[in-house]
Design an enzyme around this catalytic site. Structure first.
Site, mmCIF file in Angstrom:
data_model
loop_
_atom_site.group_PDB
_atom_site.id
_atom_site.type_symbol
_atom_site.label_atom_id
_atom_site.label_comp_id
_atom_site.label_asym_id
_atom_site.label_seq_id
_atom_site.Cartn_x
_atom_site.Cartn_y
_atom_site.Cartn_z
ATOM 1 C CG HIS A 1 98.747 47.895 37.594
ATOM 2 N ND1 HIS A 1 99.328 47.526 36.848
ATOM 3 C CD2 HIS A 1 97.883 49.225 37.301
ATOM 4 C CE1 HIS A 1 99.496 48.399 35.835
ATOM 5 N NE2 HIS A 1 98.800 49.321 36.237
ATOM 6 C CD GLN B 1 94.312 57.932 30.381
ATOM 7 O OE1 GLN B 1 93.194 57.819 30.901
ATOM 8 N NE2 GLN B 1 95.544 57.459 31.095
HETATM 9 P P1 AMP Z 1 97.800 52.701 34.968
HETATM 10 O O1 AMP Z 1 97.361 51.307 34.509
HETATM 11 O O2 AMP Z 1 99.295 52.861 34.479
HETATM 12 O O3 AMP Z 1 96.775 53.769 34.305
HETATM 13 O O4 AMP Z 1 97.704 52.672 36.320
HETATM 14 C C1 AMP Z 1 96.582 52.353 37.377
HETATM 15 C C2 AMP Z 1 97.127 52.639 38.680
HETATM 16 O O5 AMP Z 1 98.089 52.205 38.916
HETATM 17 C C3 AMP Z 1 97.204 54.212 38.795
HETATM 18 O O6 AMP Z 1 96.710 54.626 39.856
HETATM 19 C C4 AMP Z 1 98.745 54.288 38.859
HETATM 20 O O7 AMP Z 1 99.246 55.484 39.691
HETATM 21 C C5 AMP Z 1 99.233 53.245 39.659
HETATM 22 N N1 AMP Z 1 100.355 52.660 39.496
HETATM 23 C C6 AMP Z 1 101.200 52.416 38.091
HETATM 24 N N2 AMP Z 1 102.358 52.340 38.422
HETATM 25 C C7 AMP Z 1 102.701 52.240 39.853
HETATM 26 C C8 AMP Z 1 103.496 51.907 40.587
HETATM 27 N N3 AMP Z 1 104.806 51.620 40.041
HETATM 28 N N4 AMP Z 1 103.668 52.080 42.036
HETATM 29 C C9 AMP Z 1 102.261 52.434 42.690
HETATM 30 N N5 AMP Z 1 101.269 52.612 41.745
HETATM 31 C C10 AMP Z 1 101.406 52.609 40.357
#
Ligand code: AMP
Length: 280
Positions: free
Chosen positions: A35, A59
């Site tokens: 993030h 979701q």
């Molecule tokens: P989430 O909180 O899991 O919905 O993720 C929020 C954003 O962070 C989304 O755009 C994810 O693709 C990105 N994200 C989550 N994990 C990673 C990671 N390990 N590397 C890069 N981006 C990430």
């Protein structure tokens, strides 16, 4: 850092910032380095960075982990404040989906495969909440991680198909020191499960090595990856995909740009990972 909890508050903030480039980083919180890489990119390329934290119930299916999804708002606020984020947007469920809510965004074909196939309704929920966040925050650019590569493609398609005037930037996967892709859900893993979880990265690395050594059969790659995963205790493959990175159609022969993606249950925790390869 300004913390805004209402849609109206976000609208007021919007009016104040005329002429400035606004970057949005949508998240579900419990922030990690993945993030933060998106946040840092926004901070370095935009005048104002808005980070949203919203665990989007639309979701999750009833049997999924909505109720146990990790939360640590205090820690998230400190991390974002330390980085210099201008606005943290914390919309409430009742404001996002008031009683009688009935409108959804459905991106079609590309959501039928991979995660869309094993999590029906997932991308409908994602596209809907992201469009609502876009409409509320009105960013110039929004940042997403390639860890969720299909999600990134779905958002890009939605933006293109609905003529949204928002730039979408995808950023590389960030990994923890042991190679596991950073994820809020890694918190669920016991030390043993964490060891097993390394099979995702191992399987991807094996695939990359085999293709570099000349293997062109997608079937053989899938099956070699399956063997790697099954060699780890307490793992269950959800999918292993060797596909084209635009439409997510499964390939027989590996040629040109190819996405290798997988989802694996490690104990109770479902993890995803992927890599893009190019065979010329
Ligand atoms: P989430 O909180 O899991 O919905 O993720 C929020 C954003 O962070 C989304 O755009 C994810 O693709 C990105 N994200 C989550 N994990 C990673 C990671 N390990 N590397 C890069 N981006 C990430």
């Amino acid at each position: 850092m300004e913390i805004i909890k209402t849609l109206e508050g976000m609208k007021i903030a919007q009016r104040r910032r005329a002429g400035q480039r606004v970057g949005l980083v949508p998240t579900m919180g419990y922030l990690h380095d993945g993030h933060l890489s998106l946040v840092e990119k926004s901070l370095s390329t935009c005048d104002i960075t808005v980070v949203s934290i919203f665990v989007n119930p639309k979701q999750f299916r009833p049997n999924e982990d909505l109720d146990t999804y990790p939360v640590d708002l205090k820690r998230d606020i400190k991390l974002l404040e330390d980085l210099g984020v201008a606005i943290l947007f914390l919309p409430k469920n009742a404001d996002m989906y008031p009683e009688g809510y009935q409108t959804y965004v459905q991106v079609e074909k590309i959501t039928e495969r991979l995660c869309g196939k094993s999590r029906p309704g997932f991308f409908r929920g994602v596209a809907t909440v992201v469009l609502k966040l876009f409409n509320t925050v009105q960013p110039d650019v929004a940042f997403f991680g390639e860890k969720d590569r299909q999600q990134l493609a779905v958002i890009q398609k939605m933006v293109q198909d609905l003529n949204l005037d928002i730039q979408i930037e995808g950023l590389p996967i960030v990994r923890d020191p042991d190679g596991l892709a950073s994820s809020s859900r890694n918190l669920y893993l016991s030390p043993q499960a964490r060891q097993s979880a390394l099979c995702l990265q191992e399987a991807l690395q094996l695939a990359q090595r085999r293709v570099a050594a000349g293997e062109t059969s997608a079937h053989k790659i899938r099956s070699a990856m399956q063997d790697v995963i099954e060699a780890h205790p307490d793992t269950r493959v959800d999918y292993i995909s060797v596909c084209d990175p635009l439409q997510f159609n499964e390939l027989e022969v590996i040629q040109g740009k190819t996405l290798i993606a997988l989802a694996v249950h490690v104990g109770q925790t479902r993890l995803i990972d992927n890599c893009l390869i190019e065979r010329i």
